[in-house]
Design an enzyme around this catalytic site. Sequence first.
Site, PDB file in Angstrom:
ATOM      1  N   TYR A 162       8.130   0.238  -7.586  1.00 44.62           N
ATOM      2  CA  TYR A 162       7.243  -0.935  -7.551  1.00 44.62           C
ATOM      3  C   TYR A 162       6.816  -1.343  -8.965  1.00 44.62           C
ATOM      4  CZ  TYR A 162       6.884   0.463  -2.609  1.00 44.62           C
ATOM      5  OH  TYR A 162       7.170   0.809  -1.309  1.00 44.62           O
ATOM      6  N   GLU A 217       0.866  -1.172   0.000  1.00 39.85           N
ATOM      7  CA  GLU A 217       0.000   0.000   0.000  1.00 39.85           C
ATOM      8  C   GLU A 217       0.906   1.226   0.000  1.00 39.85           C
ATOM      9  OE1 GLU A 217      -3.270  -0.470   3.001  1.00 39.85           O
ATOM     10  OE2 GLU A 217      -2.119   1.209   3.803  1.00 39.85           O
TER      11      GLU A 217
HETATM   12  C1  LIG Z   1      11.100   4.423  -1.881  1.00 37.24           C
HETATM   13  C2  LIG Z   1      12.519   4.034  -1.436  1.00 37.24           C
HETATM   14  C3  LIG Z   1      12.443   2.784  -0.553  1.00 37.24           C
HETATM   15  C4  LIG Z   1      13.344   3.710  -2.697  1.00 37.24           C
HETATM   16  O1  LIG Z   1      14.632   3.309  -2.298  1.00 37.24           O
HETATM   17  P1  LIG Z   1      15.940   3.769  -3.080  1.00 37.24           P
HETATM   18  O2  LIG Z   1      17.067   2.929  -2.631  1.00 37.24           O
HETATM   19  O3  LIG Z   1      16.084   5.237  -2.976  1.00 37.24           O
HETATM   20  O4  LIG Z   1      15.509   3.416  -4.580  1.00 37.24           O
HETATM   21  P2  LIG Z   1      16.449   2.816  -5.745  1.00 37.24           P
HETATM   22  O5  LIG Z   1      17.716   3.577  -5.816  1.00 37.24           O
HETATM   23  O6  LIG Z   1      16.535   1.348  -5.600  1.00 37.24           O
HETATM   24  O7  LIG Z   1      15.528   3.233  -6.985  1.00 37.24           O
HETATM   25  C5  LIG Z   1      15.040   2.327  -7.910  1.00 37.24           C
HETATM   26  C6  LIG Z   1      14.137   3.052  -8.878  1.00 37.24           C
HETATM   27  O8  LIG Z   1      12.977   3.560  -8.217  1.00 37.24           O
HETATM   28  C7  LIG Z   1      12.610   4.847  -8.769  1.00 37.24           C
HETATM   29  N1  LIG Z   1      12.802   5.872  -7.745  1.00 37.24           N
HETATM   30  C8  LIG Z   1      13.262   5.690  -6.477  1.00 37.24           C
HETATM   31  N2  LIG Z   1      13.240   6.859  -5.799  1.00 37.24           N
HETATM   32  C9  LIG Z   1      12.764   7.799  -6.656  1.00 37.24           C
HETATM   33  C10 LIG Z   1      12.472   9.183  -6.557  1.00 37.24           C
HETATM   34  N3  LIG Z   1      12.697   9.860  -5.420  1.00 37.24           N
HETATM   35  N4  LIG Z   1      11.956   9.823  -7.620  1.00 37.24           N
HETATM   36  C11 LIG Z   1      11.726   9.163  -8.773  1.00 37.24           C
HETATM   37  N5  LIG Z   1      11.976   7.832  -8.942  1.00 37.24           N
HETATM   38  C12 LIG Z   1      12.480   7.163  -7.900  1.00 37.24           C
HETATM   39  C13 LIG Z   1      13.553   5.071  -9.943  1.00 37.24           C
HETATM   40  O9  LIG Z   1      12.935   4.473 -11.070  1.00 37.24           O
HETATM   41  C14 LIG Z   1      14.774   4.278  -9.514  1.00 37.24           C
HETATM   42  O10 LIG Z   1      15.572   3.875 -10.562  1.00 37.24           O
HETATM   43  P3  LIG Z   1      16.775   4.862 -11.076  1.00 37.24           P
HETATM   44  O11 LIG Z   1      17.494   5.378  -9.857  1.00 37.24           O
HETATM   45  O12 LIG Z   1      17.589   3.962 -11.940  1.00 37.24           O
HETATM   46  O13 LIG Z   1      16.067   5.969 -11.809  1.00 37.24           O
HETATM   47  C15 LIG Z   1      13.222   5.205  -0.694  1.00 37.24           C
HETATM   48  O14 LIG Z   1      13.139   6.367  -1.492  1.00 37.24           O
HETATM   49  C16 LIG Z   1      12.634   5.523   0.673  1.00 37.24           C
HETATM   50  O15 LIG Z   1      13.029   4.955   1.676  1.00 37.24           O
HETATM   51  N6  LIG Z   1      11.666   6.468   0.737  1.00 37.24           N
HETATM   52  C17 LIG Z   1      11.082   6.910   2.009  1.00 37.24           C
HETATM   53  C18 LIG Z   1      10.201   5.838   2.597  1.00 37.24           C
HETATM   54  C19 LIG Z   1       9.126   5.387   1.621  1.00 37.24           C
HETATM   55  O16 LIG Z   1       8.504   6.194   0.940  1.00 37.24           O
HETATM   56  N7  LIG Z   1       8.921   4.059   1.548  1.00 37.24           N
HETATM   57  C20 LIG Z   1       7.965   3.469   0.622  1.00 37.24           C
HETATM   58  C21 LIG Z   1       6.561   3.497   1.092  1.00 37.24           C
HETATM   59  S1  LIG Z   1       6.265   2.470   2.501  1.00 37.24           S
END
Ligand SMILES: CC(C)(COP(=O)(O)OP(=O)(O)OC[C@H]1O[C@@H](n2cnc3c(N)ncnc32)[C@H](O)[C@@H]1OP(=O)(O)O)[C@@H](O)C(=O)NCCC(=O)NCCS
Length: 161
Positions: free
Chosen positions: A129, A117
């Site tokens: 996702y 979610e």
């Molecule tokens: C969402 C989250 C877990 C992603 O982790 P991350 O390690 O930063 O993500 P990744 O580096 O593995 O990114 C993979 C892909 O996701 C997408 N992505 C991740 N963060 C993004 C952002 N801020 N804006 C746009 N695309 C994003 C991109 O497609 C990315 O690929 P790319 O870097 O080659 O463009 C992290 O941003 C986070 O902890 N956010 C705060 C908590 C949260 O929102 N959790 C999810 C809901 S419970």
Amino acid sequence: MARQDRRYGDKFANMNTISSLSPADLSAAYAIEQRSHAFPWSEKTFASNQGDRYFNLRLDVDGKIAAFAVTQVVLDEATLFNIAVDPAYQRRGLGRALLEHIISELEKRGVLTLWLEVRASNRGAIALYESLGFSEATIRRNYYPAKEGREDAIIMALPLG
Ligand SMILES: CC(C)(COP(=O)(O)OP(=O)(O)OC[C@H]1O[C@@H](n2cnc3c(N)ncnc32)[C@H](O)[C@@H]1OP(=O)(O)O)[C@@H](O)C(=O)NCCC(=O)NCCS
């Protein structure tokens, strides 16, 4: 599970490991929770989402916790309740690596569907996702409190196996 069940390098050539999140890790993981989420869980909620029915993981970069995930498994269904990467380590592929690991472990356990979610405004998480094959199953209108008013929750599902 073994403490260090997978080692690999990330885009920055660091040594990363994924292992079980243990009770001793909770305060460090909760600090990441607070740093990364605009609306973090309470510490009590965080502590209650642990235990036998959970498959909770930490991802370390060079021996220091940088991310965690909270997944509940019930029979052949699992729900990703939380995933967070420390802001200092975001956009390095760690969130993707952690989720790919979860998906592969759940498949080995015979889980058929992974649910999650997400806030409709969380475009980065949704992009991650979708890139892993999740698709929107339904929308819960006005589900989350937001900075102003409320916002929708998008329920997403990934068929496994
Ligand atoms: C969402 C989250 C877990 C992603 O982790 P991350 O390690 O930063 O993500 P990744 O580096 O593995 O990114 C993979 C892909 O996701 C997408 N992505 C991740 N963060 C993004 C952002 N801020 N804006 C746009 N695309 C994003 C991109 O497609 C990315 O690929 P790319 O870097 O080659 O463009 C992290 O941003 C986070 O902890 N956010 C705060 C908590 C949260 O929102 N959790 C999810 C809901 S419970």
